[in-house]
Design a protein around this motif. Structure first.
Motif, mmCIF file in Angstrom:
data_model
loop_
_atom_site.group_PDB
_atom_site.id
_atom_site.type_symbol
_atom_site.label_atom_id
_atom_site.label_comp_id
_atom_site.label_asym_id
_atom_site.label_seq_id
_atom_site.Cartn_x
_atom_site.Cartn_y
_atom_site.Cartn_z
ATOM 1 N N ALA A 123 0.841 -1.208 0.000
ATOM 2 C CA ALA A 123 0.000 0.000 0.000
ATOM 3 C C ALA A 123 0.873 1.255 0.000
ATOM 4 N N ALA A 124 1.913 1.243 0.801
ATOM 5 C CA ALA A 124 2.825 2.392 0.832
ATOM 6 C C ALA A 124 3.512 2.575 -0.514
ATOM 7 N N ALA A 125 3.969 1.475 -1.110
ATOM 8 C CA ALA A 125 4.637 1.545 -2.407
ATOM 9 C C ALA A 125 3.705 2.107 -3.479
ATOM 10 N N LEU A 126 2.425 1.784 -3.380
ATOM 11 C CA LEU A 126 1.446 2.301 -4.346
ATOM 12 C C LEU A 126 1.244 3.810 -4.211
ATOM 13 N N PHE A 127 1.634 4.386 -3.085
ATOM 14 C CA PHE A 127 1.506 5.832 -2.884
ATOM 15 C C PHE A 127 2.738 6.598 -3.373
ATOM 16 N N VAL A 128 3.827 5.921 -3.660
ATOM 17 C CA VAL A 128 5.045 6.609 -4.099
ATOM 18 C C VAL A 128 4.829 7.402 -5.391
ATOM 19 N N PRO A 129 4.226 6.821 -6.445
ATOM 20 C CA PRO A 129 4.006 7.619 -7.664
ATOM 21 C C PRO A 129 3.117 8.843 -7.409
ATOM 22 N N TYR A 130 2.172 8.712 -6.515
ATOM 23 C CA TYR A 130 1.289 9.829 -6.146
ATOM 24 C C TYR A 130 2.109 10.950 -5.517
ATOM 25 N N LEU A 131 2.999 10.614 -4.600
ATOM 26 C CA LEU A 131 3.839 11.636 -3.975
ATOM 27 C C LEU A 131 4.732 12.308 -5.015
ATOM 28 N N VAL A 132 5.253 11.532 -5.954
ATOM 29 C CA VAL A 132 6.076 12.105 -7.028
ATOM 30 C C VAL A 132 5.244 13.077 -7.859
ATOM 31 N N TRP A 133 4.031 12.690 -8.234
ATOM 32 C CA TRP A 133 3.181 13.539 -9.066
ATOM 33 C C TRP A 133 2.762 14.803 -8.316
ATOM 34 N N VAL A 134 2.447 14.689 -7.040
ATOM 35 C CA VAL A 134 2.077 15.874 -6.252
ATOM 36 C C VAL A 134 3.291 16.798 -6.094
ATOM 37 N N THR A 135 4.482 16.224 -6.050
ATOM 38 C CA THR A 135 5.702 17.041 -6.014
ATOM 39 C C THR A 135 5.844 17.829 -7.316
ATOM 40 N N ILE A 136 5.605 17.172 -8.432
ATOM 41 C CA ILE A 136 5.648 17.860 -9.735
ATOM 42 C C ILE A 136 4.567 18.939 -9.796
ATOM 43 N N ALA A 137 3.365 18.597 -9.335
ATOM 44 C CA ALA A 137 2.269 19.575 -9.329
ATOM 45 C C ALA A 137 2.613 20.777 -8.456
ATOM 46 N N GLY A 138 3.255 20.521 -7.329
ATOM 47 C CA GLY A 138 3.662 21.617 -6.442
ATOM 48 C C GLY A 138 4.692 22.512 -7.109
ATOM 49 N N ALA A 139 5.664 21.909 -7.779
ATOM 50 C CA ALA A 139 6.665 22.697 -8.494
ATOM 51 C C ALA A 139 6.013 23.510 -9.609
ATOM 52 N N LEU A 140 5.050 22.919 -10.296
ATOM 53 C CA LEU A 140 4.340 23.631 -11.354
ATOM 54 C C LEU A 140 3.524 24.777 -10.783
ATOM 55 N N ASN A 141 2.791 24.525 -9.692
ATOM 56 C CA ASN A 141 2.001 25.571 -9.047
ATOM 57 C C ASN A 141 2.916 26.716 -8.599
ATOM 58 N N ALA A 142 4.049 26.391 -7.996
ATOM 59 C CA ALA A 142 4.992 27.415 -7.537
ATOM 60 C C ALA A 142 5.545 28.220 -8.705
ATOM 61 N N SER A 143 5.860 27.536 -9.804
ATOM 62 C CA SER A 143 6.388 28.227 -10.975
ATOM 63 C C SER A 143 5.339 29.157 -11.584
ATOM 64 N N VAL A 144 4.093 28.691 -11.660
ATOM 65 C CA VAL A 144 3.018 29.524 -12.198
ATOM 66 C C VAL A 144 2.813 30.751 -11.305
ATOM 67 N N TRP A 145 2.881 30.547 -10.008
ATOM 68 C CA TRP A 145 2.760 31.659 -9.055
ATOM 69 C C TRP A 145 3.888 32.670 -9.281
ATOM 70 N N GLN A 146 5.106 32.189 -9.409
ATOM 71 C CA GLN A 146 6.265 33.058 -9.618
ATOM 72 C C GLN A 146 6.179 33.799 -10.944
ATOM 73 N N ARG A 147 5.726 33.122 -11.991
ATOM 74 C CA ARG A 147 5.679 33.710 -13.320
ATOM 75 C C ARG A 147 4.492 34.658 -13.531
ATOM 76 N N ASN A 148 3.506 34.575 -12.661
ATOM 77 C CA ASN A 148 2.280 35.361 -12.825
ATOM 78 C C ASN A 148 1.921 36.084 -11.525
ATOM 79 N N PRO A 149 2.822 36.911 -10.997
ATOM 80 C CA PRO A 149 2.553 37.536 -9.693
ATOM 81 C C PRO A 149 1.334 38.451 -9.703
ATOM 82 N N GLU A 150 1.034 39.035 -10.838
ATOM 83 C CA GLU A 150 -0.114 39.941 -10.929
ATOM 84 C C GLU A 150 -1.452 39.196 -10.839
ATOM 85 N N LYS A 151 -1.435 37.908 -11.134
ATOM 86 C CA LYS A 151 -2.672 37.099 -11.088
ATOM 87 C C LYS A 151 -2.745 36.256 -9.843
ATOM 88 N N ALA A 152 -1.682 36.248 -9.034
ATOM 89 C CA ALA A 152 -1.658 35.420 -7.831
ATOM 90 C C ALA A 152 -2.433 36.104 -6.729
#
Length: 152
Positions: A123-152
């Motif tokens: 069960a824990a191993a099945l959550f590893v890809p999810y944690l990886v994807w949420v990490t990517i999503a977090g990096a993407l969200n942070a980058s979008v925030w940084q690139r679009n400060p006027e819309k944040a």
């Protein structure tokens, strides 16, 4: 018993995922500045479908294991936060608040993974890809925030 529980956990996953249909990205998101490594639009439903199957399987395995109460409580918390991000980011168009929700989601997924490890290694191993994807999503969200400060 396994399949009945699996259907329940999968329904919870797809319920959280249904917010993507209710709050589609739309023109607002297309107009945002995004990094070159942003996954293509088609990748999101494909990846989330695979992740939801893994998450549901992990939840089912945990539900069938002894001493599972903390793991199941945390599983419930992470799926609630999973369902919250899309309405905040795409519905309310709140990039900064989306980052806060995503940070809480990341933490809850990480802690859930650790709790799952205590009751069922697979069960824990099945959550590893999810944690990886949420990490990517977090990096993407942070980058979008940084690139679009006027819309944040």
């Amino acid at each position: 018993m396994f399949w009945a529980l699996f259907v329940i956990f999968l329904a919870a996953c797809f319920s959280a995922g249904s917010t993507g249909g209710l709050f589609a990205p739309g023109q607002w998101y297309r107009d945002l500045s995004k990094p070159s490594w942003t996954p293509p639009d088609w990748a999101f439903p494909v990846v989330w479908t695979m992740l939801y199957v893994c998450m549901a399987t992990a939840g089912t395995r945990a539900a069938m294991a002894p001493d599972n109460s903390i793991a199941l409580a945390l599983w419930s918390l992470q799926i609630a936060l999973n369902g919250l991000w899309t309405p905040v980011f795409f519905g309310l168009k709140k990039i900064k608040l989306g980052m806060i929700v995503l940070s809480a989601l990341w933490a809850s997924v990480a802690v859930t993974l650790l709790a799952l490890y205590q009751v069922d290694f697979i069960a824990a191993a099945l959550f590893v890809p999810y944690l990886v994807w949420v990490t990517i999503a977090g990096a993407l969200n942070a980058s979008v925030w940084q690139r679009n400060p006027e819309k944040a």
